[in-house]
Design a protein around this motif. Structure first.
Motif, PDB file in Angstrom:
ATOM      1  N   SER A 133      19.108 -17.149  27.344  1.00 39.91           N
ATOM      2  CA  SER A 133      18.323 -18.176  27.017  1.00 39.91           C
ATOM      3  C   SER A 133      18.280 -19.550  25.778  1.00 39.91           C
ATOM      4  CB  SER A 133      16.676 -17.893  26.028  1.00 39.91           C
ATOM      5  OG  SER A 133      15.720 -18.667  26.181  1.00 39.91           O
ATOM      6  N   LYS A 134      18.955 -18.917  24.372  1.00 39.02           N
ATOM      7  CA  LYS A 134      19.254 -19.621  23.497  1.00 39.02           C
ATOM      8  C   LYS A 134      20.949 -20.645  24.123  1.00 39.02           C
ATOM      9  CE  LYS A 134      22.098 -19.231  18.849  1.00 39.02           C
ATOM     10  NZ  LYS A 134      22.263 -17.921  17.789  1.00 39.02           N
ATOM     11  N   LEU A 135      22.048 -19.503  25.173  1.00 42.47           N
ATOM     12  CA  LEU A 135      23.287 -21.204  24.894  1.00 42.47           C
ATOM     13  C   LEU A 135      22.453 -22.522  26.491  1.00 42.47           C
ATOM     14  CD1 LEU A 135      25.911 -21.113  26.042  1.00 42.47           C
ATOM     15  CD2 LEU A 135      25.936 -18.920  27.551  1.00 42.47           C
ATOM     16  N   LEU A 136      21.835 -21.502  27.246  1.00 41.29           N
ATOM     17  CA  LEU A 136      21.726 -22.415  28.344  1.00 41.29           C
ATOM     18  C   LEU A 136      20.733 -22.621  28.428  1.00 41.29           C
ATOM     19  CD1 LEU A 136      22.672 -19.653  31.196  1.00 41.29           C
ATOM     20  CD2 LEU A 136      24.000 -21.739  29.847  1.00 41.29           C
TER      21      LEU A 136
ATOM     22  N   SER B  93      19.804 -23.680  46.339  1.00 37.57           N
ATOM     23  CA  SER B  93      19.994 -24.976  46.655  1.00 37.57           C
ATOM     24  C   SER B  93      19.526 -26.113  46.482  1.00 37.57           C
ATOM     25  CB  SER B  93      20.922 -24.435  48.495  1.00 37.57           C
ATOM     26  OG  SER B  93      20.632 -26.377  48.859  1.00 37.57           O
ATOM     27  N   ARG B  94      20.003 -27.445  46.055  1.00 36.93           N
ATOM     28  CA  ARG B  94      18.987 -28.540  46.143  1.00 36.93           C
ATOM     29  C   ARG B  94      18.432 -28.697  47.086  1.00 36.93           C
ATOM     30  NH1 ARG B  94      22.642 -33.905  44.451  1.00 36.93           N
ATOM     31  NH2 ARG B  94      19.703 -34.030  44.625  1.00 36.93           N
ATOM     32  N   ARG B  95      18.588 -28.638  48.259  1.00 36.41           N
ATOM     33  CA  ARG B  95      17.644 -28.876  49.917  1.00 36.41           C
ATOM     34  C   ARG B  95      17.145 -27.026  50.835  1.00 36.41           C
ATOM     35  NH1 ARG B  95      18.864 -33.510  51.815  1.00 36.41           N
ATOM     36  NH2 ARG B  95      20.361 -34.437  50.569  1.00 36.41           N
ATOM     37  N   GLY B  96      16.595 -26.275  48.800  1.00 36.35           N
ATOM     38  CA  GLY B  96      15.884 -25.061  49.602  1.00 36.35           C
ATOM     39  C   GLY B  96      14.991 -25.470  50.253  1.00 36.35           C
ATOM     40  N   ASN B  97      14.328 -24.089  51.408  1.00 34.54           N
ATOM     41  CA  ASN B  97      13.308 -24.412  52.258  1.00 34.54           C
ATOM     42  C   ASN B  97      12.251 -24.563  51.456  1.00 34.54           C
ATOM     43  OD1 ASN B  97      14.508 -24.754  54.598  1.00 34.54           O
ATOM     44  ND2 ASN B  97      14.998 -22.989  54.844  1.00 34.54           N
ATOM     45  N   ARG B  98      12.167 -23.801  50.182  1.00 35.69           N
ATOM     46  CA  ARG B  98      10.692 -23.179  49.256  1.00 35.69           C
ATOM     47  C   ARG B  98      11.372 -23.835  47.747  1.00 35.69           C
ATOM     48  NH1 ARG B  98       8.627 -19.493  46.164  1.00 35.69           N
ATOM     49  NH2 ARG B  98       6.710 -18.902  46.520  1.00 35.69           N
ATOM     50  N   GLN B  99      10.917 -24.158  46.779  1.00 30.59           N
ATOM     51  CA  GLN B  99      10.830 -24.829  45.753  1.00 30.59           C
ATOM     52  C   GLN B  99       9.508 -24.392  44.678  1.00 30.59           C
ATOM     53  OE1 GLN B  99      13.226 -28.215  44.189  1.00 30.59           O
ATOM     54  NE2 GLN B  99      12.574 -28.700  46.737  1.00 30.59           N
ATOM     55  N   ALA B 100       9.893 -23.744  43.249  1.00 30.29           N
ATOM     56  CA  ALA B 100       8.837 -22.927  42.725  1.00 30.29           C
ATOM     57  C   ALA B 100       8.879 -23.164  41.212  1.00 30.29           C
ATOM     58  CB  ALA B 100       8.024 -21.777  43.159  1.00 30.29           C
TER      59      ALA B 100
ATOM     60  N   CYS C 244      15.093 -28.379  36.645  1.00 32.21           N
ATOM     61  CA  CYS C 244      16.123 -27.985  36.344  1.00 32.21           C
ATOM     62  C   CYS C 244      15.376 -26.213  36.229  1.00 32.21           C
ATOM     63  CB  CYS C 244      14.737 -28.877  34.679  1.00 32.21           C
ATOM     64  SG  CYS C 244      15.047 -30.818  34.575  1.00 32.21           S
ATOM     65  N   ALA C 245      14.903 -26.104  36.401  1.00 32.16           N
ATOM     66  CA  ALA C 245      14.245 -25.185  36.402  1.00 32.16           C
ATOM     67  C   ALA C 245      15.696 -23.913  37.586  1.00 32.16           C
ATOM     68  CB  ALA C 245      13.192 -23.843  37.568  1.00 32.16           C
ATOM     69  N   ARG C 246      15.701 -24.727  38.648  1.00 35.08           N
ATOM     70  CA  ARG C 246      17.398 -24.179  39.633  1.00 35.08           C
ATOM     71  C   ARG C 246      18.408 -24.545  39.120  1.00 35.08           C
ATOM     72  NH1 ARG C 246      17.205 -28.074  42.836  1.00 35.08           N
ATOM     73  NH2 ARG C 246      18.873 -28.833  41.456  1.00 35.08           N
ATOM     74  N   VAL C 247      18.904 -25.352  37.872  1.00 34.31           N
ATOM     75  CA  VAL C 247      20.693 -25.238  37.752  1.00 34.31           C
ATOM     76  C   VAL C 247      19.888 -24.705  36.141  1.00 34.31           C
ATOM     77  CG1 VAL C 247      20.980 -26.937  35.781  1.00 34.31           C
ATOM     78  CG2 VAL C 247      20.627 -28.387  38.082  1.00 34.31           C
ATOM     79  N   VAL C 248      18.844 -23.817  35.515  1.00 35.43           N
ATOM     80  CA  VAL C 248      19.392 -23.764  34.547  1.00 35.43           C
ATOM     81  C   VAL C 248      18.895 -21.677  35.202  1.00 35.43           C
ATOM     82  CG1 VAL C 248      17.553 -21.485  32.621  1.00 35.43           C
ATOM     83  CG2 VAL C 248      17.722 -24.245  33.051  1.00 35.43           C
ATOM     84  N   TYR C 249      18.687 -21.694  36.724  1.00 32.85           N
ATOM     85  CA  TYR C 249      18.757 -19.935  37.510  1.00 32.85           C
ATOM     86  C   TYR C 249      20.080 -20.082  38.302  1.00 32.85           C
ATOM     87  CZ  TYR C 249      17.495 -16.772  40.989  1.00 32.85           C
ATOM     88  OH  TYR C 249      17.815 -15.898  42.024  1.00 32.85           O
ATOM     89  N   ASN C 250      20.957 -21.630  38.432  1.00 33.18           N
ATOM     90  CA  ASN C 250      21.979 -21.222  38.717  1.00 33.18           C
ATOM     91  C   ASN C 250      22.823 -21.257  37.474  1.00 33.18           C
ATOM     92  OD1 ASN C 250      21.200 -21.183  41.226  1.00 33.18           O
ATOM     93  ND2 ASN C 250      22.035 -23.722  41.587  1.00 33.18           N
ATOM     94  N   ASP C 251      22.757 -21.261  36.374  1.00 32.56           N
ATOM     95  CA  ASP C 251      24.000 -21.401  34.882  1.00 32.56           C
ATOM     96  C   ASP C 251      24.006 -19.794  34.653  1.00 32.56           C
ATOM     97  OD1 ASP C 251      24.490 -24.137  35.595  1.00 32.56           O
ATOM     98  OD2 ASP C 251      23.147 -24.489  33.531  1.00 32.56           O
TER      99      ASP C 251
END
Length: 408
Positions: free
Chosen positions: A54-57, A110-117, A25-32
């Motif tokens: 923040s309001k839109l996404l 990316s979904r297959r990123g080397n590091r997620q946080a 979810c954090a990745r999707v909001v960042y990319n959006d």
């Protein structure tokens, strides 16, 4: 002073699924948000503000069927993702203005990123339980392997999943100056290199650990196995994890620099090193060895530990001719090829070890009162002064270069 403390997490199967949702979810909001801003830039429209994004996404997106699953994770995680994008843009623009080192523009994750946080602030109401677990909203109480105590109460926690599939929690805490160590007499200069990792001005030589070189055979086999797997298959994902874990073992081994750096800080009142141009060396044929050495991490450890324990840390300019100047008489003898490890000063005749001589000169350039006795490999003959003082330029230069030399 701000310090980062990291600890290993051991989430259960259900908690790993909950963390995967939070990462996604954090990745999707960042990319959006990145997509909206890049579209506005391409169309020449004003840059969208963080509040509008923040309001839109987040707020409005949760009401739609396509993004309804954003409500399954803590809203704080999504807000922090937008703040991370703001920081990425700020760092990019500051680099263009030469306020900081240049870096690339923000890119899609990316979904297959080397590091997620994901990061939880105090608003998320996370806490450390009485049993020592880390209680995270909509995830649960995650088991933590505490290796030491936190010096103060942190306000935020970052949960990280690295490329090897391991989970960590990271706290940034404000700390006062650490234990001020009692004053000692020695002061040391350090010459960093490849044949030896570090050479001290007292003559001590520390062997290069060569972390990556020692693991090359295992890494080669793991990477060859990965290249043979079909893209998108489960076997390829398993092979990727094996490669990542092999690299993680090398990275973990480099953290042993903490012991060496602390030893140098405890035993010396002042420490001096050279500001090496690692980026420049990384473009040479020695690039692999330079990256394997890990000089920058070691120097960073020395710097913050010196500040914390009341020691003096000095970094001299990278253009100081530490390898060309005789530490005995101070005469610049000119550059030497790398294969020349011992050389004789043409002015005073001292026979010098290249690395120890450089370490002594590093200390002297930093203004440290070190002894130069360690730089001499064996006593050299001091040239006798010329009897004739002719007017020939070479004769006058030769006699002048010996005027301030004293026999040891």
């Amino acid at each position: 002073m701000q310090l980062r403390y990291s600890f290993r997490l051991y989430p259960s199967a259900g908690q790993r699924m909950a963390l995967a949702r939070a990462f996604g979810c954090a990745r999707v909001v960042y990319n959006d948000a990145l997509r909206v801003r890049e579209t506005a830039r391409a169309e020449g429209l004003p840059f969208p503000k963080a509040g509008d994004l923040s309001k839109l996404l987040i707020t409005e997106a949760k009401k739609t069927p396509e993004r309804a699953w954003l409500g399954e994770v803590s809203a704080v995680v999504l807000q922090q993702s937008l703040r991370d994008l703001d920081s990425a843009y700020r760092n990019f623009f500051d680099g263009l203005k030469d306020k900081r080192p240049r870096m690339g523009a923000p890119r899609f994750k990316s979904r297959r990123g080397n590091r997620q946080a994901v990061r939880f602030t105090a608003n998320a109401r996370w806490k450390i339980t009485t049993g020592g677990d880390l209680a995270l909203p909509k995830i649960g109480d995650v088991r933590v392997k505490w290796s030491r105590n936190l010096p103060s109460t942190p306000s935020t926690v970052t949960v990280i999943k690295d490329a090897a599939g391991r989970y960590f929690c990271s706290f940034v805490v404000e700390t006062e100056a650490g234990e001020v160590l009692p004053e000692v007499m020695p002061e040391v200069g350090i010459d960093l290199g490849l044949s030896h990792f570090a050479v001290l001005s007292d003559g001590t030589k520390i062997e290069s650990p060569r972390f990556l070189r020692r693991a090359e055979k295992k890494l080669k086999r793991a990477q060859q196995a990965l290249s043979r797997k079909a893209k998108g298959s489960n076997n390829r994902n398993k092979a990727r994890l094996r490669v990542a874990r092999a690299h993680a073992r090398v990275a973990d081994a480099r953290r042993e620099f903490h012991q060496l750096s602390m030893k140098l800080i405890r035993e010396n009142q002042a420490v001096a090193v050279e500001d090496l141009a690692v980026k420049g060396l990384a473009r040479t044929r020695l690039a692999k060895s330079v990256h394997d050495a890990g000089w920058s991490a070691f120097v960073g450890m020395l710097e913050y530990k010196a500040a914390r324990h009341g020691r003096t840390f000095v970094k001299i300019g990278r253009f100081e001719p530490t390898s060309q100047v005789c530490s005995q008489c101070g005469v610049k003898d000119g550059p030497k090829p790398l294969h020349v490890r011992v050389w004789t000063c043409g002015a005073c005749g001292a026979v010098l070890d290249r690395d120890i001589n450089a370490a002594v000169n590093v200390a002297k350039a930093a203004g440290l009162a070190v002894s130069a006795c360690g730089a001499r490999v064996r006593p050299g003959l001091v040239p006798a002064p010329r009897e004739e003082t002719g007017t020939h330029p070479k004769a006058s230069r030769a006699s002048g270069s010996q005027a301030g030399i004293s026999v040891l």
